[in-house]
Scaffold this motif. Structure first.
Motif, PDB file in Angstrom:
ATOM      1  N   UNK A 288     -25.274  -4.137  57.094  1.00  0.00           N
ATOM      2  CA  UNK A 288     -25.733  -2.843  56.574  1.00  0.00           C
ATOM      3  C   UNK A 288     -26.463  -3.018  55.244  1.00  0.00           C
ATOM      4  N   UNK A 289     -25.958  -3.936  54.421  1.00  0.00           N
ATOM      5  CA  UNK A 289     -26.629  -4.184  53.141  1.00  0.00           C
ATOM      6  C   UNK A 289     -27.969  -4.897  53.343  1.00  0.00           C
ATOM      7  N   UNK A 290     -28.064  -5.677  54.399  1.00  0.00           N
ATOM      8  CA  UNK A 290     -29.360  -6.295  54.730  1.00  0.00           C
ATOM      9  C   UNK A 290     -30.408  -5.213  54.994  1.00  0.00           C
ATOM     10  N   UNK A 291     -29.995  -4.202  55.738  1.00  0.00           N
ATOM     11  CA  UNK A 291     -30.900  -3.088  56.030  1.00  0.00           C
ATOM     12  C   UNK A 291     -31.301  -2.378  54.734  1.00  0.00           C
ATOM     13  N   UNK A 292     -30.336  -2.172  53.848  1.00  0.00           N
ATOM     14  CA  UNK A 292     -30.618  -1.520  52.565  1.00  0.00           C
ATOM     15  C   UNK A 292     -31.584  -2.347  51.727  1.00  0.00           C
ATOM     16  N   UNK A 293     -31.351  -3.656  51.687  1.00  0.00           N
ATOM     17  CA  UNK A 293     -32.225  -4.556  50.923  1.00  0.00           C
ATOM     18  C   UNK A 293     -33.662  -4.458  51.450  1.00  0.00           C
TER      19      UNK A 293
END
Length: 303
Positions: free
Chosen positions: A160-165
């Motif tokens: 999910x943080x990959x998507x945010x990044x």
């Protein structure tokens, strides 16, 4: 026989996994280069970049196109984009590694950035992602940059943080016109089997795909570099002086003198008859004749 082949295949896979894990723990490499020569391309990444070179010869693949004098691939295990707080490590920071290469005489004309996977594992805040991305972009300066998006799947939270990044990267393309994204994340989404067992690194096929991705990005970024540095052609329009011919018609009035004719009175005396002829004066009307004379004068007029 069939069981033996399967067993050999399994052993080969396990050996590859063990080798990948073992060498990647302390893995790091940077391609040698001749200082102060160019044009130069820098591929700045983490252990995935190192693996693409170690297993799929990414540097040679890109250099084989012959567009760049220097193709420097610099990959380091656990490297981050930058540290949001003070840190003494150089090789673990993309910003500090870039500055170290610059100090050694590498002047990148374009940069492919393959960082962020380690940042999403450790940082959770959007403002931190913005800070570290800006830090590296400002350090690189105004040269073409291609940044590979991130896809790390070892936990749902990290994914999910990959998507945010990646969303932050998209946002910052409006702030940095020289920044273009290469969507590595979409490649993994389409084919998750390119990832190794740890859901961070890649399989041999995955590393080969990653190497080709670098090659594709290198070709695209070279075009941007060439456009940015190509000589500018200026078109100058010169207007020659205009020669204007002006014809002036001069009219000369010539007045002929008045002609006066006087008939002298004649007196004839006859012996028996006297005839008196009155003196008659006839004045011819003054005749004025106008003669048009054409004079041509050429005047050269400069605009």
């Amino acid at each position: 026989m069939f069981r033996v082949k399967n067993r050999k295949s399994l052993i080969a896979k396990l050996l590859f996994i063990a080798l990948t894990f073992a060498v990647s723990i302390g893995a790091g490499s940077s391609t040698p280069f001749t200082p102060n020569t160019g044009p130069s391309l820098l591929i700045l990444g983490d252990s995935i970049t190192w693996g693409a070179d170690y297993f799929a010869k990414a540097q040679k693949l890109v250099a084989g196109d012959g567009q760049w004098v220097n193709v420097v691939l610099d990959g380091q295990y656990s490297r981050r984009v930058a540290f949001p707080t003070p840190n003494t490590s150089i090789r673990m920071s993309g910003v500090k590694s870039y500055l170290k290469l610059k100090a050694a005489g590498l002047n990148p004309d374009a940069v492919i950035v393959a960082l962020g996977s380690n940042d999403v594992a450790l940082e959770t805040k959007v403002e931190v992602y913005e800070k570290i991305i800006r830090d590296l972009m400002n350090t690189i300066g105004n040269v073409p940059v291609t940044w590979l998006t991130v896809n790390r799947r070892d936990t749902k939270a990290i994914f999910a943080r990959s998507v945010t990044f990646n969303t932050v990267l998209v946002k910052l393309t409006t702030e940095y016109p020289n920044l273009v994204l290469s969507d590595w994340s979409a490649i993994i989404n389409d084919n998750p089997k390119l990832m190794a067992w740890d859901k961070v690194h890649l399989t041999p096929t995955g590393y080969a795909t990653r190497a080709k991705s670098y090659q594709s990005s290198a070709r695209e970024i070279y075009e941007r570099y060439w456009i940015a540095t190509a000589p500018t052609t200026t078109t100058t329009t010169t207007t020659l002086p205009t020669e204007t011919t002006t014809t002036i018609v001069a009219t000369t009035a010539t007045t002929l003198p008045a002609v006066t004719t006087t008939i002298v009175a004649a007196t004839t005396v006859l012996p028996t008859t006297t005839v008196a002829t009155t003196s008659t004066t006839t004045t011819l009307a003054s005749a004025t004749t106008t003669i048009a004379t054409t004079t041509t004068t050429t005047i050269k007029t400069n605009p």
